[in-house]
Design a protein around this motif. Structure first.
Motif, PDB file in Angstrom:
ATOM      1  N   GLU A   1       0.823  -1.190   0.000  1.00 55.67           N
ATOM      2  CA  GLU A   1       0.000   0.000   0.000  1.00 55.67           C
ATOM      3  C   GLU A   1       0.867   1.254   0.000  1.00 55.67           C
ATOM      4  O   GLU A   1       1.769   1.396   0.804  1.00 55.67           O
TER       5      GLU A   1
ATOM      6  N   GLU B   1       0.921   5.352   0.322  1.00 54.89           N
ATOM      7  CA  GLU B   1       0.107   6.464   0.826  1.00 54.89           C
ATOM      8  C   GLU B   1      -0.125   7.473  -0.290  1.00 54.89           C
ATOM      9  O   GLU B   1       0.809   7.985  -0.895  1.00 54.89           O
TER      10      GLU B   1
ATOM     11  N   LYS C   1      -8.359   5.533   4.763  1.00 49.84           N
ATOM     12  CA  LYS C   1      -7.343   5.136   5.746  1.00 49.84           C
ATOM     13  C   LYS C   1      -6.413   6.278   6.140  1.00 49.84           C
ATOM     14  O   LYS C   1      -5.807   6.248   7.204  1.00 49.84           O
TER      15      LYS C   1
ATOM     16  N   HIS D   1      -9.100   2.872   0.477  1.00 55.76           N
ATOM     17  CA  HIS D   1      -7.686   3.270   0.582  1.00 55.76           C
ATOM     18  C   HIS D   1      -7.569   4.747   0.949  1.00 55.76           C
ATOM     19  O   HIS D   1      -6.656   5.149   1.651  1.00 55.76           O
ATOM     20  N   TYR D   2      -8.490   5.547   0.440  1.00 51.03           N
ATOM     21  CA  TYR D   2      -8.465   6.978   0.748  1.00 51.03           C
ATOM     22  C   TYR D   2      -8.879   7.234   2.192  1.00 51.03           C
ATOM     23  O   TYR D   2      -8.328   8.087   2.874  1.00 51.03           O
TER      24      TYR D   2
ATOM     25  N   ARG E   1     -13.641  -1.337  -1.851  1.00 54.39           N
ATOM     26  CA  ARG E   1     -12.322  -1.493  -1.226  1.00 54.39           C
ATOM     27  C   ARG E   1     -11.316  -0.510  -1.822  1.00 54.39           C
ATOM     28  O   ARG E   1     -10.401  -0.052  -1.143  1.00 54.39           O
ATOM     29  N   THR E   2     -11.490  -0.181  -3.108  1.00 56.60           N
ATOM     30  CA  THR E   2     -10.595   0.788  -3.745  1.00 56.60           C
ATOM     31  C   THR E   2     -10.736   2.155  -3.088  1.00 56.60           C
ATOM     32  O   THR E   2      -9.745   2.847  -2.832  1.00 56.60           O
TER      33      THR E   2
END
Length: 418
Positions: free
Chosen positions: A218, A220, A385, A382-383, A378-379
């Motif tokens: 992952e 950032e 998080k 990521h933002y 789920r895509t």
């Protein structure tokens, strides 16, 4: 279905060797067409039984030879059965080829890979973006370079590709090509698509990727905060080109659209939504998924500003966007002028929309996902998080709920002490 199918073992007396032995042959006849195969065994002619098609005698050597001939006969029947099972027309030539192992067509990796790339090239602008073609073209180039490095060949039979090939390929990408983890994994993923094509066509008996494991790390995502967005909005640029790039970048910050999707926008993509307000209705070129985005005031201001721009009128475009390379080059200038230390690229606008503009301001992640055109929630997660501020605000609400509970517990404790 064949009308006739006969097998016959015989010896070729016209090929008697110096030691007096003659070679044993098997004749396959299908629909009157014969093909002969050498049994790769020799025998004295007077020891051969033409009627029973085997060797006279009861010695161990004779029994072994007769058993071998019986096995060869069984292999012919099995080959014939397999041809019928595959719904092919059985011929004596096909059965001979199967027994001799010459029926297997050699399939090489590079032509299969190139054919895949050619099909993508034909569909660029319809089903694929130009970047997709470029990605697979580079993948093929890397694959050829790896084979030369590892095996000193420019191509390979696909049946020779195994787990070791893939592991060595990944090692080459990481060491010789010096690719970062995610880049190496993506190239291997591209290669895996070619293997899947081979498997789907039954050109491979087993999947060389069966025991292969890799994981994308992952990364950032960089995005602008409110102060940085405001700095770009308020900056008075002296040149028209920087002002234009700033406006289109902000347009993406408040719509979440990627560069290519902004470039493809026309006035026809704007219509009234379910709430009676103006929306953008489009499809992402990358995934072909629908994006429906309400137009915010700042977005409308930018649209109005360039409504009469010559490029918009002549090319039927919503905005007079420059090439992606120029946009990114000028954005670096903008970052410097606005004293933003992040490496500014056009795609950061999309990340900014997902984080600072929407999620941080309480827009539900499901709504953000739909506007971004993500096929999988789920895509979008990521933002979510990276939003420490949002987490802090949510936890503050939870803290306040537990204040009264702590007070009650304290009062109970005091009563017990008394």
């Amino acid at each position: 279905m064949n009308k006739t199918f006969n097998l016959l073992f015989f010896i070729k007396k016209n090929k008697i060797k110096a030691d007096g032995t003659a070679p044993i042959y098997l004749r396959i006849t299908i629909d009157g067409v014969p093909k002969e195969i050498s049994a790769k065994r020799n025998i004295q002619p007077d020891r051969w039984d033409n009627k029973l098609q085997k060797v006279f005698g009861s010695s161990t050597e004779v029994k072994t030879l007769n058993a071998y001939l019986k096995t060869l006969e069984q292999q012919v029947y099995e080959a014939h059965h397999q041809v019928l099972k595959d719904k092919e027309q059985a011929t004596s030539s096909i059965l001979k080829a199967k027994l001799q192992g010459t029926d297997k067509r050699q399939r090489m990796l590079v032509p299969i890979f190139q054919d895949h790339n050619n099909k993508i090239k034909e569909l660029v602008g319809k089903e694929y973006a130009p970047g997709t073609l470029e990605r697979y073209t580079t993948s093929l180039k890397h694959t050829i370079e790896f084979m030369k490095w590892k095996y000193n060949v420019s191509d390979i039979d696909i049946t020779k590709i195994d787990h070791a090939f893939i592991s060595d390929y990944e090692f080459w990408l990481r060491s010789v090509r010096n690719c970062a983890n995610n880049t190496a994994v993506k190239y291997i993923k591209n290669f895996n698509k070619i293997i899947k094509i081979c498997l789907a066509n039954d050109w491979l008996d087993k999947n060389p990727f069966a025991n292969y494991k890799s994981k994308i790390k992952e990364v950032e995502r960089v995005y602008l905060n409110e102060e940085e967005i405001q700095a770009i909005i308020e900056k008075d640029f002296k040149t028209e080109r920087l002002s234009l790039v700033r406006d289109i970048f902000l347009f993406s910050c408040f719509t979440g659209l990627a560069y290519i999707d902004v470039k493809n926008l026309t006035k026809s993509h704007i219509s009234y939504g379910i709430d009676g307000e103006k929306w953008i209705f489009t499809h992402r070129q990358k995934t072909e998924s629908a994006s429906k985005i309400p137009i915010l005031p700042v977005t409308q201001m930018i649209i109005d500003k360039y409504e009469s721009h010559p490029q918009c009128i002549n090319e039927d475009k919503l905005l007079p966007i420059l090439s992606n390379q120029k946009m990114n080059a000028y954005l670096k200038e903008i970052a410097g002028v606005c004293e933003i230390e992040k490496e500014l690229t056009f795609h950061i606008a999309r990340h900014t929309f997902a984080t600072t503009v929407t999620l941080t301001n309480g827009v539900p992640i499901e709504s953000v996902s739909k506007m971004l055109g993500h096929k999988n929630l789920r895509t979008t997660q990521h933002y979510a998080k990276v939003l420490d501020r949002k987490v802090s605000e949510d936890m503050q609400i939870l803290r306040e709920k537990f204040i009264n509970l702590n007070t009650i517990n304290s009062s109970h404790s005091n009563k017990k002490v008394k």
